[in-house]
Design an enzyme around this catalytic site. Structure first.
Site, PDB file in Angstrom:
ATOM      1  N   LYS A  34       0.845  -1.207   0.000  1.00 51.04           N
ATOM      2  CA  LYS A  34       0.000   0.000   0.000  1.00 51.04           C
ATOM      3  C   LYS A  34       0.876   1.251   0.000  1.00 51.04           C
ATOM      4  CE  LYS A  34      -0.312  -0.168   5.040  1.00 51.04           C
ATOM      5  NZ  LYS A  34      -1.087  -0.661   6.195  1.00 51.04           N
ATOM      6  N   ARG A 132     -11.262   0.013  14.697  1.00 52.67           N
ATOM      7  CA  ARG A 132     -11.217   0.711  13.421  1.00 52.67           C
ATOM      8  C   ARG A 132     -12.289   0.078  12.546  1.00 52.67           C
ATOM      9  NH1 ARG A 132      -5.306   1.138  10.651  1.00 52.67           N
ATOM     10  NH2 ARG A 132      -5.805  -0.994  10.060  1.00 52.67           N
ATOM     11  N   HIS A 161      -6.361  -7.281  12.758  1.00 51.43           N
ATOM     12  CA  HIS A 161      -5.137  -6.476  12.792  1.00 51.43           C
ATOM     13  C   HIS A 161      -4.883  -6.066  14.244  1.00 51.43           C
ATOM     14  CE1 HIS A 161      -2.003  -4.148  10.935  1.00 51.43           C
ATOM     15  NE2 HIS A 161      -2.492  -2.978  11.266  1.00 51.43           N
ATOM     16  N   ARG A 214       0.928 -10.799   6.803  1.00 52.40           N
ATOM     17  CA  ARG A 214       0.995  -9.584   5.978  1.00 52.40           C
ATOM     18  C   ARG A 214       2.150  -8.671   6.376  1.00 52.40           C
ATOM     19  NH1 ARG A 214      -4.321  -9.403   8.229  1.00 52.40           N
ATOM     20  NH2 ARG A 214      -3.532  -7.670   9.455  1.00 52.40           N
ATOM     21  N   TYR A 256      16.858  30.983   7.749  1.00 51.99           N
ATOM     22  CA  TYR A 256      15.720  31.739   8.282  1.00 51.99           C
ATOM     23  C   TYR A 256      15.722  31.800   9.802  1.00 51.99           C
ATOM     24  CZ  TYR A 256      13.319  31.332   3.738  1.00 51.99           C
ATOM     25  OH  TYR A 256      12.962  31.408   2.414  1.00 51.99           O
ATOM     26  N   CYS A 303      14.943  24.776   4.969  1.00 45.34           N
ATOM     27  CA  CYS A 303      14.060  25.573   4.098  1.00 45.34           C
ATOM     28  C   CYS A 303      13.165  24.645   3.286  1.00 45.34           C
ATOM     29  CB  CYS A 303      14.900  26.430   3.150  1.00 45.34           C
ATOM     30  SG  CYS A 303      16.158  27.416   3.975  1.00 45.34           S
ATOM     31  N   ASP A 305      13.213  23.963   0.054  1.00 42.54           N
ATOM     32  CA  ASP A 305      13.922  23.150  -0.930  1.00 42.54           C
ATOM     33  C   ASP A 305      15.428  23.075  -0.704  1.00 42.54           C
ATOM     34  OD1 ASP A 305      11.785  22.354  -2.772  1.00 42.54           O
ATOM     35  OD2 ASP A 305      11.573  24.515  -3.080  1.00 42.54           O
TER      36      ASP A 305
HETATM   37  C1  LIG Z   1      -0.259  -1.655   6.881  1.00 41.44           C
HETATM   38  C2  LIG Z   1      -0.858  -2.926   7.285  1.00 41.44           C
HETATM   39  C3  LIG Z   1      -0.060  -4.082   7.387  1.00 41.44           C
HETATM   40  C4  LIG Z   1       1.445  -4.054   7.323  1.00 41.44           C
HETATM   41  O1  LIG Z   1       1.944  -3.570   8.545  1.00 41.44           O
HETATM   42  P1  LIG Z   1       3.514  -3.464   8.841  1.00 41.44           P
HETATM   43  O2  LIG Z   1       3.588  -3.001  10.249  1.00 41.44           O
HETATM   44  O3  LIG Z   1       4.052  -2.471   7.886  1.00 41.44           O
HETATM   45  O4  LIG Z   1       4.093  -4.815   8.631  1.00 41.44           O
HETATM   46  C5  LIG Z   1      -0.707  -5.282   7.609  1.00 41.44           C
HETATM   47  N1  LIG Z   1      -2.036  -5.343   7.742  1.00 41.44           N
HETATM   48  C6  LIG Z   1      -2.837  -4.258   7.687  1.00 41.44           C
HETATM   49  C7  LIG Z   1      -4.305  -4.396   7.855  1.00 41.44           C
HETATM   50  C8  LIG Z   1      -2.265  -3.008   7.474  1.00 41.44           C
HETATM   51  O5  LIG Z   1      -3.057  -1.928   7.423  1.00 41.44           O
END
Ligand SMILES: *Cc1c(COP(=O)(O)O)cnc(C)c1O
Length: 364
Positions: A34, A132, A161, A214, A256, A303, A305
């Site tokens: 992602k 969530r 998650h 994941r 600055y 700054c 850039d």
């Molecule tokens: C982003 C995400 C992950 C990956 O998490 P990491 O901490 O980068 O390994 C896995 N599952 C879900 C649902 C996420 O949103």
């Protein structure tokens, strides 16, 4: 070529993926790519990992999946958000595994699948404690029964998650593990794509019985929390080159707001990277970088850039010398976590912003 850029090392990506391929087996890693693969370029990362035998990827939303399809990525893609109702028509029939977190979402998806004469695979998103998206564990049996009445959806997976995977003993963590194990008992036999662990939870060996995991940040070579020392290699170098060198006298101001007055006659290097190129402004007068194998320090305010550095102690320093903000140079390394923590954020945030602002070049 403009000097400020991100260099992505494909060898590091392969090394990190192979680490999960081997250590998770027989479970399979589903690389999370992602946010343009956390700034590393989703298409290029997917191509690289496909060549290592990767069989599926996860992204957040439909647009990311369709972009990967346009670039020839054919594996199943797991969509962690699923389709929003107005995306359902585009989402169905694309070999996607779509998260489902509400009844309305399921109904819209079923209608689109019916209209396009396809059966759409879905993964039930379960909220075991993150607060969530997702169905609460107590509501899963009834929700699964209702889903079964939608003729054009097929429940092939389920996932959750973790909110604080770093803390094994936290009551939320313990509840999440137990709740998800309970949920699995209520899933139909068709539901085989079950997954719960991102990088940190994998490292903590949560839910080792699940067939998929994941990993995200670790594929790019960064720990999910600083100091975990996972056996991975950072894939991104964030760097620029010196565009101007001059000696300013003791007592002269730099940048600055006059927060830095030189305490000695100083060789000042100007580097064309600033907060618009993801060099956090919060690091003003604290940012470090590497030049010719030396650690150098930022002078004054960063700054939009540009940023200035003290290179007085770097022998033979010259215009065009490479300046590394994140990455290795010789024996020295600046880790994305070092920079992120100093800037009051996390490595994830920094990598995404570098990816959004920098041209990328791939090596190996
Ligand atoms: C982003 C995400 C992950 C990956 O998490 P990491 O901490 O980068 O390994 C896995 N599952 C879900 C649902 C996420 O949103």
């Amino acid at each position: 070529m403009y000097p400020t850029r991100a260099i992505i090392d494909r060898d590091a990506l392969r090394h990190n993926f192979n680490y999960y391929l081997n250590s998770l087996a027989p479970a399979q890693p589903v690389p999370v790519i992602k946010s343009d693969a956390y700034g590393h370029g989703a298409v290029e990362v997917a191509r690289t990992l496909s060549d290592c035998g990767c069989r599926q990827f996860a992204v957040f939303r439909i647009a990311e999946a369709l972009d990967l399809r346009q670039h020839g990525i054919t594996q199943p893609l797991w969509i962690l958000l699923g389709a929003l109702p107005n995306e359902a028509d585009d989402a169905v029939g694309q070999n996607l595994k779509l998260a489902v977190f509400s009844w309305e979402q399921a109904v819209a998806l079923n209608a689109a699948a019916k209209k396009h004469h396809v059966i759409q695979d879905v993964h039930l998103k379960v909220d075991t404690g993150m607060g969530r998206l997702g169905i609460l564990p107590s509501e899963v049996p009834a929700f699964v029964a209702r889903l079964a009445t939608l003729s054009h959806l097929r429940l092939t997976g389920a996932f959750t998650h973790f909110a604080k995977a770093i803390d094994t003993d936290h009551p939320v963590t313990q509840n999440q593990i137990a709740a998800f194990r309970g949920v699995i008992q209520h899933l139909p036999a068709s539901c085989t794509e079950i997954h719960g662990c991102a990088t940190c939870a994998i490292a903590q060996h949560f839910l080792p019985e699940l067939p998929y995991a994941r990993p995200g940040i670790s594929l790019y070579g960064l720990d999910p929390e600083p100091g975990m020392n996972l056996p991975i290699k950072p894939a991104m170098t964030f760097m620029s080159n010196i565009i101007s060198l001059k000696t300013l006298p003791k007592g002269h101001n730099v940048s600055y707001n006059c927060i830095r007055t030189l305490e000695r006659d100083t060789r000042v290097a100007v580097v064309p990277a600033g907060y618009a190129s993801a060099l956090p402004r919060a690091l003003s007068d604290h940012c470090e970088a590497l030049v010719r194998g030396h650690r150098i320090h930022n002078l004054g305010t960063i700054c939009m850039d540009m940023a200035m550095f003290d290179v007085t102690d770097v022998p033979d320093v010259a215009v065009d010398d490479e300046v590394v903000f994140i990455g290795r140079q010789g024996d020295l390394e600046i880790n994305a976590w070092d920079v992120a923590r100093q800037a009051g954020t996390i490595a994830y945030d920094l990598l995404c912003h570098i990816g959004m602002t920098q041209p990328r070049f791939y090596i190996n």
